[in-house]
Scaffold this motif. Sequence first.
Motif, short mmCIF file in Angstrom:
data_model
loop_
_atom_site.label_atom_id
_atom_site.label_comp_id
_atom_site.label_asym_id
_atom_site.label_seq_id
_atom_site.Cartn_x
_atom_site.Cartn_y
_atom_site.Cartn_z
N HIS A 246 125.85 84.47 134.06
CA HIS A 246 126.53 84.03 135.28
C HIS A 246 127.93 83.51 134.98
CE1 HIS A 246 125.03 80.40 133.47
NE2 HIS A 246 125.51 79.62 134.42
N ALA B 242 124.75 89.04 143.13
CA ALA B 242 125.97 88.41 143.65
C ALA B 242 127.15 89.36 143.76
CB ALA B 242 126.37 87.23 142.77
N ILE C 36 131.77 85.06 143.16
CA ILE C 36 131.31 85.63 141.89
C ILE C 36 132.03 85.00 140.69
CG2 ILE C 36 131.12 87.78 140.57
CD1 ILE C 36 131.02 89.28 143.17
N THR D 5 115.93 82.77 149.31
CA THR D 5 117.31 82.51 148.89
C THR D 5 117.84 81.28 149.60
OG1 THR D 5 117.72 84.87 148.60
CG2 THR D 5 119.65 83.47 148.76
N ASP E 115 120.84 80.95 139.35
CA ASP E 115 122.15 81.25 139.91
C ASP E 115 122.17 82.75 140.23
OD1 ASP E 115 124.97 81.93 140.11
OD2 ASP E 115 125.43 80.08 139.04
N ASN E 116 122.53 83.09 141.46
CA ASN E 116 122.41 84.52 141.80
C ASN E 116 123.49 85.37 141.14
OD1 ASN E 116 124.65 83.98 143.51
ND2 ASN E 116 123.91 85.44 145.04
N ARG E 117 124.37 84.76 140.34
CA ARG E 117 125.33 85.53 139.54
C ARG E 117 124.73 85.98 138.22
NH1 ARG E 117 130.00 81.01 139.82
NH2 ARG E 117 128.11 79.79 139.43
N TYR F 92 126.55 86.97 153.83
CA TYR F 92 125.26 87.22 153.19
C TYR F 92 124.25 87.73 154.22
CZ TYR F 92 121.21 86.61 150.18
OH TYR F 92 120.08 86.83 149.44
N SER G 26 121.52 78.56 149.87
CA SER G 26 122.97 78.56 149.67
C SER G 26 123.56 77.20 150.01
CB SER G 26 123.61 79.63 150.57
OG SER G 26 125.00 79.47 150.64
N LEU H 116 129.18 89.86 146.92
CA LEU H 116 129.88 88.72 147.50
C LEU H 116 131.36 88.73 147.12
CD1 LEU H 116 127.18 85.98 146.83
CD2 LEU H 116 128.00 86.68 149.09
#
Length: 264
Positions: free
Chosen positions: A136, A95, A103, A192, A168-170, A203, A194, A98
Amino acid sequence: MNIIKQMSEQGYVVISEVINKKEIDIIREYYKKILERNNLSTLLPTDVLKSPDVFNTILKDKVVTAIRELFSRDFSLFPNFTIRESVYIPWHNDAYFLPDEVINPEVPLQFMQCAIYLQDNDPELGGGITLIPFSHRLDQPTVKSMLNTPQAYEKVIMSKAGDLILWDNRITHRSTYPDKAPDNTKLALQWTVSASERHNESYLQYLQDRAQCSMHVSDYLLKSPKPYFADMPNVRYPDSFHQDSLNIHGRSCLPSTRVKKSAV
């Protein structure tokens, strides 16, 4: 603990048995067939689309229902779906490229990574994901400090073949490395999703740029994923999709989910 609370607090959930052994065998055999042709350890998105048996796995009701529940809304699917073999990526975060507002640990979940591992995840033999729970919800300096002694914080996510892992991509994570030679090929179907409208285009641009530039720790691995990123602009909805997939997409489970068009 329900999956919404677990995702919020820990940053990941495991949805058990989204596919069965027969479906696992079909995906593994298809990967083997394509590997013999192009010798890529990360399958091209267009190769995944050529097999509705493989691609439709990510459209299964149990998968879509879980993703919708976590986002509390419909979602976008990106053209980075693939099958990967024995790709062991060190600690990283998906992340940090981003904008800060995505984030920010305080904002709701917007981007999520999805993986169906096609073998059990074993701490000794590898085959899945290891992560730092709650990362995250932490700022970058704090996570960087934790990575000085990651063994104090990391957690191997125990999953069985056919389980779906969503994170969570964080969250900061890595592949689960094998401590000894695995007894089978380590494969994962990955993609992925969103819930964001505002940041989806950025992205897509990031995915496109990775075909030319090394921007992520995995770009520096010997098994370069650059052909995979270069193929993403060839994914166009609906032209690239098998009619069977389009029928599923239009029939019930994804009426408002947008399979994004080419980034170029």
